[in-house]
Design an enzyme around this catalytic site. Structure first.
Site, PDB file in Angstrom:
ATOM      1  N   PHE A  78       2.944  59.632 -95.625  1.00  0.00           N
ATOM      2  CA  PHE A  78       1.747  59.525 -95.841  1.00  0.00           C
ATOM      3  C   PHE A  78       1.075  60.853 -95.798  1.00  0.00           C
ATOM      4  CE2 PHE A  78       2.849  55.021 -95.484  1.00  0.00           C
ATOM      5  CZ  PHE A  78       2.217  54.369 -96.712  1.00  0.00           C
ATOM      6  N   ASN A  92      -1.710  62.398 -94.357  1.00  0.00           N
ATOM      7  CA  ASN A  92      -2.098  62.607 -92.949  1.00  0.00           C
ATOM      8  C   ASN A  92      -0.752  63.224 -91.810  1.00  0.00           C
ATOM      9  OD1 ASN A  92      -4.671  62.179 -93.793  1.00  0.00           O
ATOM     10  ND2 ASN A  92      -5.027  60.412 -92.342  1.00  0.00           N
ATOM     11  N   HIS A  96      -5.314  61.253-105.016  1.00  0.00           N
ATOM     12  CA  HIS A  96      -4.826  61.936-103.852  1.00  0.00           C
ATOM     13  C   HIS A  96      -3.331  62.281-104.086  1.00  0.00           C
ATOM     14  CE1 HIS A  96      -6.279  63.077 -99.916  1.00  0.00           C
ATOM     15  NE2 HIS A  96      -5.831  62.223 -99.120  1.00  0.00           N
ATOM     16  N   TYR A 149      -0.333  53.751-104.810  1.00  0.00           N
ATOM     17  CA  TYR A 149      -0.867  55.045-104.783  1.00  0.00           C
ATOM     18  C   TYR A 149      -0.520  55.920-105.930  1.00  0.00           C
ATOM     19  CZ  TYR A 149      -2.059  53.675 -99.702  1.00  0.00           C
ATOM     20  OH  TYR A 149      -2.467  53.097 -98.764  1.00  0.00           O
ATOM     21  N   ASN A 192      -6.693  66.502 -94.550  1.00  0.00           N
ATOM     22  CA  ASN A 192      -5.814  66.099 -93.541  1.00  0.00           C
ATOM     23  C   ASN A 192      -4.268  66.482 -93.705  1.00  0.00           C
ATOM     24  OD1 ASN A 192      -8.041  65.188 -92.040  1.00  0.00           O
ATOM     25  ND2 ASN A 192      -8.034  63.291 -93.074  1.00  0.00           N
TER      26      ASN A 192
END
EC number: 3.1.1.29
Length: 185
Positions: free
Chosen positions: A64, A66, A19, A14, A112
């Site tokens: 993460f 969320n 994001h 990532y 989220n």
């Protein structure tokens, strides 16, 4: 004491994705100020530093996106940091790439990570530094947020990270959300 948290997803997969804009903005600040996230606790990488005479926790949750609220709530509860002394840096698909907006509270806007923070803190009364990544034009939302910026987009983001450094410094100095909104929105 202040808590400044950058949101993103952990792991090489990532790195440098849209994001992870919150991680990138915080990493930019830390790098410019010769600081490192040298602790691994509270489900996050963090450091406690004195900046401009103020104790500040810098945090990148490793839960993460969320579940970001878990890490932020653990740090806030342990160090007894009030929600209004928290600044969360995150991506926002509803704004053009590199656009910055400060919010003092409000809804999640469908993010989220912000939903998780609201649930874990039990309030929406925390500060946000939102950095635009825009909506995808053709690809899916998931593909878009998990892809890197192209060179042109990265230039816009680098400029946004420079501005975010000033916002973080003003927040640490005790400038309230209204001042920050008037100055930077």
């Amino acid at each position: 004491m202040k808590l400044i948290a950058g949101l993103g997803n952990p792991g090489k997969k990532y790195d440098q994705t849209k994001h992870n804009t919150g991680f990138m903005a915080l990493d930019h600040y830390l790098s410019k100020n010769n600081l490192d996230l040298d602790k691994d606790k509270f489900e996050g990488l963090w450091t406690k530093q004195k900046v401009n005479g103020e104790d500040v926790i810098f945090l990148e949750p490793q839960t993460f996106m969320n579940d970001s609220g878990k890490s932020i709530a653990q740090v806030a509860n342990f160090f007894k940091i009030a929600p209004e002394d928290i600044l969360v840096i995150h991506d926002d698909m509803d704004m053009p790439i590199g656009k910055i907006r400060i919010r003092a509270n409000g809804k999640s806007g469908g993010h989220n990570g912000i939903k998780s923070i609201m649930a874990c803190l039990g309030t929406n009364n925390f500060n946000r530094l939102k950095i635009g990544i825009r909506h995808p034009q053709k690809e899916s939302v998931v593909s878009w947020v998990l892809s890197p910026f192209n060179d042109e987009q990265q230039k816009l983001m680098d400029a946004a990270f420079e501005v975010s450094e000033n916002i973080i410094n003003d927040f640490i100095k005790g400038k309230n959300a209204q001042y920050l909104m008037n100055q930077y929105n």
